[in-house]
Design an enzyme around this catalytic site. Structure first.
Site, PDB file in Angstrom:
ATOM      1  N   SER A  42       0.827  -1.117  -0.042  1.00 44.24           N
ATOM      2  CA  SER A  42      -0.007   0.105  -0.090  1.00 44.24           C
ATOM      3  C   SER A  42       0.752   1.174   0.048  1.00 44.24           C
ATOM      4  O   SER A  42       1.139   1.923   1.003  1.00 44.24           O
ATOM      5  CB  SER A  42      -1.034  -0.057   1.098  1.00 44.24           C
ATOM      6  OG  SER A  42      -0.191  -0.041   2.259  1.00 44.24           O
ATOM      7  N   HIS A 159      -4.005  -5.561   2.571  1.00 40.95           N
ATOM      8  CA  HIS A 159      -3.198  -6.795   3.130  1.00 40.95           C
ATOM      9  C   HIS A 159      -3.919  -8.116   3.344  1.00 40.95           C
ATOM     10  O   HIS A 159      -3.273  -8.901   4.031  1.00 40.95           O
ATOM     11  CB  HIS A 159      -2.411  -6.204   4.430  1.00 40.95           C
ATOM     12  CG  HIS A 159      -1.372  -5.242   4.241  1.00 40.95           C
ATOM     13  ND1 HIS A 159      -0.617  -4.557   5.144  1.00 40.95           N
ATOM     14  CD2 HIS A 159      -1.065  -4.874   3.199  1.00 40.95           C
ATOM     15  CE1 HIS A 159       0.395  -3.717   4.692  1.00 40.95           C
ATOM     16  NE2 HIS A 159       0.180  -3.689   3.373  1.00 40.95           N
ATOM     17  N   GLU A 168      -4.718  -2.491   9.344  1.00 35.62           N
ATOM     18  CA  GLU A 168      -3.862  -3.095  10.527  1.00 35.62           C
ATOM     19  C   GLU A 168      -4.379  -2.717  11.835  1.00 35.62           C
ATOM     20  O   GLU A 168      -4.886  -1.858  12.224  1.00 35.62           O
ATOM     21  CB  GLU A 168      -2.307  -2.414  10.399  1.00 35.62           C
ATOM     22  CG  GLU A 168      -1.682  -3.000   9.266  1.00 35.62           C
ATOM     23  CD  GLU A 168      -0.500  -2.146   9.194  1.00 35.62           C
ATOM     24  OE1 GLU A 168       0.277  -1.840  10.230  1.00 35.62           O
ATOM     25  OE2 GLU A 168       0.215  -2.129   8.169  1.00 35.62           O
ATOM     26  N   GLU A 209       2.343  -9.773   6.681  1.00 41.70           N
ATOM     27  CA  GLU A 209       3.020  -9.277   7.844  1.00 41.70           C
ATOM     28  C   GLU A 209       2.904 -10.186   9.098  1.00 41.70           C
ATOM     29  O   GLU A 209       3.145  -9.820  10.234  1.00 41.70           O
ATOM     30  CB  GLU A 209       2.351  -7.935   8.337  1.00 41.70           C
ATOM     31  CG  GLU A 209       2.847  -6.849   7.075  1.00 41.70           C
ATOM     32  CD  GLU A 209       2.456  -5.502   7.362  1.00 41.70           C
ATOM     33  OE1 GLU A 209       2.067  -5.208   8.861  1.00 41.70           O
ATOM     34  OE2 GLU A 209       2.473  -4.453   6.718  1.00 41.70           O
ATOM     35  N   ASP A 246      -3.858   0.878  11.799  1.00 39.42           N
ATOM     36  CA  ASP A 246      -3.304   1.798  10.690  1.00 39.42           C
ATOM     37  C   ASP A 246      -4.507   1.510   9.456  1.00 39.42           C
ATOM     38  O   ASP A 246      -4.794   0.466   8.961  1.00 39.42           O
ATOM     39  CB  ASP A 246      -2.184   1.039  10.075  1.00 39.42           C
ATOM     40  CG  ASP A 246      -1.742   1.682   8.553  1.00 39.42           C
ATOM     41  OD1 ASP A 246      -2.277   2.738   8.252  1.00 39.42           O
ATOM     42  OD2 ASP A 246      -0.854   1.256   7.934  1.00 39.42           O
ATOM     43  N   GLU A 289      -3.108   5.545  12.477  1.00 39.96           N
ATOM     44  CA  GLU A 289      -2.310   6.186  11.330  1.00 39.96           C
ATOM     45  C   GLU A 289      -3.016   5.981   9.993  1.00 39.96           C
ATOM     46  O   GLU A 289      -4.118   5.297   9.744  1.00 39.96           O
ATOM     47  CB  GLU A 289      -1.209   4.689  11.088  1.00 39.96           C
ATOM     48  CG  GLU A 289      -0.285   4.958   9.938  1.00 39.96           C
ATOM     49  CD  GLU A 289       0.794   3.929   9.883  1.00 39.96           C
ATOM     50  OE1 GLU A 289       0.966   3.214  10.823  1.00 39.96           O
ATOM     51  OE2 GLU A 289       1.127   3.393   8.670  1.00 39.96           O
ATOM     52  N   ASP A 316       1.844   8.286   7.451  1.00 37.47           N
ATOM     53  CA  ASP A 316       2.516   7.494   6.699  1.00 37.47           C
ATOM     54  C   ASP A 316       2.205   7.558   5.474  1.00 37.47           C
ATOM     55  O   ASP A 316       3.454   8.560   4.748  1.00 37.47           O
ATOM     56  CB  ASP A 316       2.030   5.988   6.878  1.00 37.47           C
ATOM     57  CG  ASP A 316       2.720   4.893   6.108  1.00 37.47           C
ATOM     58  OD1 ASP A 316       3.786   5.249   5.325  1.00 37.47           O
ATOM     59  OD2 ASP A 316       2.282   3.743   6.039  1.00 37.47           O
ATOM     60  N   LYS A 341       9.953   5.272   7.097  1.00 39.26           N
ATOM     61  CA  LYS A 341      10.277   3.876   6.124  1.00 39.26           C
ATOM     62  C   LYS A 341      11.480   4.494   5.419  1.00 39.26           C
ATOM     63  O   LYS A 341      11.141   5.386   4.551  1.00 39.26           O
ATOM     64  CB  LYS A 341       9.115   3.650   5.339  1.00 39.26           C
ATOM     65  CG  LYS A 341       7.788   3.016   6.017  1.00 39.26           C
ATOM     66  CD  LYS A 341       6.711   3.016   5.323  1.00 39.26           C
ATOM     67  CE  LYS A 341       5.437   1.928   5.719  1.00 39.26           C
ATOM     68  NZ  LYS A 341       4.454   2.250   5.106  1.00 39.26           N
ATOM     69  N   HIS A 369       8.642  -1.365   9.215  1.00 40.15           N
ATOM     70  CA  HIS A 369       8.988  -2.189   8.326  1.00 40.15           C
ATOM     71  C   HIS A 369       8.136  -1.958   6.845  1.00 40.15           C
ATOM     72  O   HIS A 369       7.519  -1.009   6.862  1.00 40.15           O
ATOM     73  CB  HIS A 369       8.677  -3.673   8.590  1.00 40.15           C
ATOM     74  CG  HIS A 369       7.069  -3.955   8.907  1.00 40.15           C
ATOM     75  ND1 HIS A 369       6.810  -5.191   8.816  1.00 40.15           N
ATOM     76  CD2 HIS A 369       6.237  -3.040   9.169  1.00 40.15           C
ATOM     77  CE1 HIS A 369       5.369  -5.112   9.265  1.00 40.15           C
ATOM     78  NE2 HIS A 369       5.057  -3.794   9.271  1.00 40.15           N
ATOM     79  N   LYS A 392       6.996  -0.355  14.394  1.00 42.00           N
ATOM     80  CA  LYS A 392       5.990  -1.335  14.138  1.00 42.00           C
ATOM     81  C   LYS A 392       6.554  -2.182  12.901  1.00 42.00           C
ATOM     82  O   LYS A 392       7.249  -1.781  11.964  1.00 42.00           O
ATOM     83  CB  LYS A 392       4.567  -0.507  13.474  1.00 42.00           C
ATOM     84  CG  LYS A 392       4.666  -0.601  12.155  1.00 42.00           C
ATOM     85  CD  LYS A 392       3.335   0.040  11.664  1.00 42.00           C
ATOM     86  CE  LYS A 392       3.141   0.038  10.115  1.00 42.00           C
ATOM     87  NZ  LYS A 392       1.767   0.483   9.691  1.00 42.00           N
TER      88      LYS A 392
END
Ligand code: PGA
Ligand code: ZN
Length: 427
Positions: A42, A159, A168, A209, A246, A289, A316, A341, A369, A392
């Protein structure tokens, strides 16, 4: 005088089974460093660009032989000419050689592999563990500390293949006192969640993940299930353990509206903020997030004004680890934390500059990550060395996730850092 003697690229595999770049850097005194580059799914609209071969006959176009060639032909000759190179000289030369603002010519992945491998070689040269080396590069005086982890145990959005809209659902062991206990807490909740899901009849296979992706009907069903798992694991919900989300809202933003397919509802920004507020009121959520689309700045202002003093609001896709977008956010009072990131910007030096800028403005920093990652634990050292406060890095299974937690446990034992901040991170 030390020089770079040799730089070598590899086409390795990442955790999704796609090719990714690995780099070895060797100094002429024999010190070596290696690194591997992660890859997102994403991806934020304004991230620095990842370059792949686009040759349909190899790895479905995802090969990175071009990056290996560019390292040999474009990066290695000028880098070898630097006398006693330090991190910022190497990283600015990488930027300069690429020449494009978003590293579109040679790729943020190509530059990052070299930048991180050089960091490891240089740390070895200076006889420092990587986190201490990173700390010497930081332009701020915060004390090094262990980051509070956010464990991504339930997945939806891009995801997962279920009906959950938010991406998330993370548990945050805010009440624990050190990283080893935090990891234990995450693992115990993970296994209680697995047993619970098993008893209800949900699939317990894990996604990219390492989190579960059961076919739940709604976000609040996911949070209810997580709450049950926390209680089952004998932790106190709200005191020992809190939640973080998230939303990755850009992924369900369509023509000015937020389409929550799982709930069969379409909301405007205000409606989505109301919805997020209702979740915060029902559950002990400490961090949100990407609650809105990455280009919906006016609505982000409203989100921050309404919820910013109650929860951490992390950008993010909004900030893409880029000073330009972070500064826009600081000026317009948008969000109060930034996700970090490395491959969104492409070099270690630029990453540390963004973190310094965030700290100066009082924004929290969360090192992260990518959903496609590798066994390289670099971000564990980054989180400690750059005093991030939070990390995270997925669930508590799959080796590309556990490599980071295991590295943190080793750093904690080795460095004797006792200032784990738990709940104070979210004050
Ligand atoms: P990504 O997901 O690596 O697929 O971008 C992680 C995130 O959105 O935080
Ligand atoms: Zn995100």
């Amino acid at each position: 005088m030390t020089r770079i003697a040799n730089i070598r690229g590899f086409e390795f595999l990442d955790s999704r089974g796609n090719p990714t770049l690995g780099v070895d850097v060797e100094l002429d005194n024999g010190c070596t460093g290696s690194a591997m580059v992660p890859s997102g799914a994403s991806v934020g609209t304004f991230e620095a660009l990842e370059v792949r071969d686009q040759d349909p006959n190899r790895y479905h176009g995802k090969g990175v032989l071009g990056s290996i060639r560019d390292i040999r032909n474009e990066f290695e000759p000028p880098l070898k000419k630097l006398a006693d190179p330090d991190q910022s000289e190497v990283d600015s030369l990488l930027q300069h050689i690429d020449g494009s603002p978003d590293k579109a010519r040679l790729g943020a992945n190509t530059a990052l592999g070299v930048s991180l491998a050089f960091a490891r070689a240089r740390a070895k040269d200076l006889n420092l563990p990587l986190y201490r080396y990173i700390n010497t590069l930081c332009d701020f005086s915060d004390e090094m500390r262990m980051p509070v982890p956010m464990f991504n145990l339930l997945n939806g959005g891009a995801h997962a293949n279920n009906c959950i809209d938010l991406q998330e659902f993370m548990v945050v062991p805010v009440g624990t006192l050190d990283i080893a206990s935090a990891v234990r807490c995450g693992s115990e909740i993970f296994h209680c969640l697995k047993n619970l899901m098993d008893s209800i009849g949900f699939s317990t296979s894990v996604g990219d993940e390492g989190g579960f992706a059961p076919d739940l009907r709604s976000d609040s069903d996911a949070l209810d299930l997580l709450s049950e798992a926390v209680i089952e694991a004998e932790y106190d919900l709200g005191t020992d353990v809190a939640f973080a989300l998230d939303c990755a809202a850009s992924e369900f933003f369509n023509s000015g509206r937020y389409v929550l397919q799982g709930q069969n509802r379409t909301l405007d920004a205000k409606g989505l903020i109301d919805y997020l507020e209702s979740l915060i009121e029902r559950f002990p959520i400490v961090s949100l997030e990407d609650g809105l689309n990455d280009q919906d700045w006016n609505s982000w202002q409203e989100l921050t004004a309404r919820l910013g003093d109650r929860v951490q609001l992390v950008g993010d896709d909004l900030f893409v680890t880029n000073e330009k977008f972070l500064n826009k956010g600081i000026e317009s009072k948008v969000a109060n934390a930034i996700l970090i990131k490395l491959n969104q910007i492409g070099t270690l030096t630029e990453t540390l500059e963004v973190m310094a800028e965030a700290k100066k403005a009082g924004y929290n920093t969360v090192v992260s990550h990518r959903s496609g990652d590798t066994e390289d634990p670099f971000i564990a050292d980054l989180a400690v060395g750059a005093c991030a406060g939070q990390i995270k890095t997925g669930s508590v299974c799959r080796s590309e996730r556990t490599s980071k937690y295991n590295r943190l446990i080793r750093i904690e034992a080795e460095a004797g850092l006792t200032n784990f901040r738990g709940v104070r991170e979210f004050d």
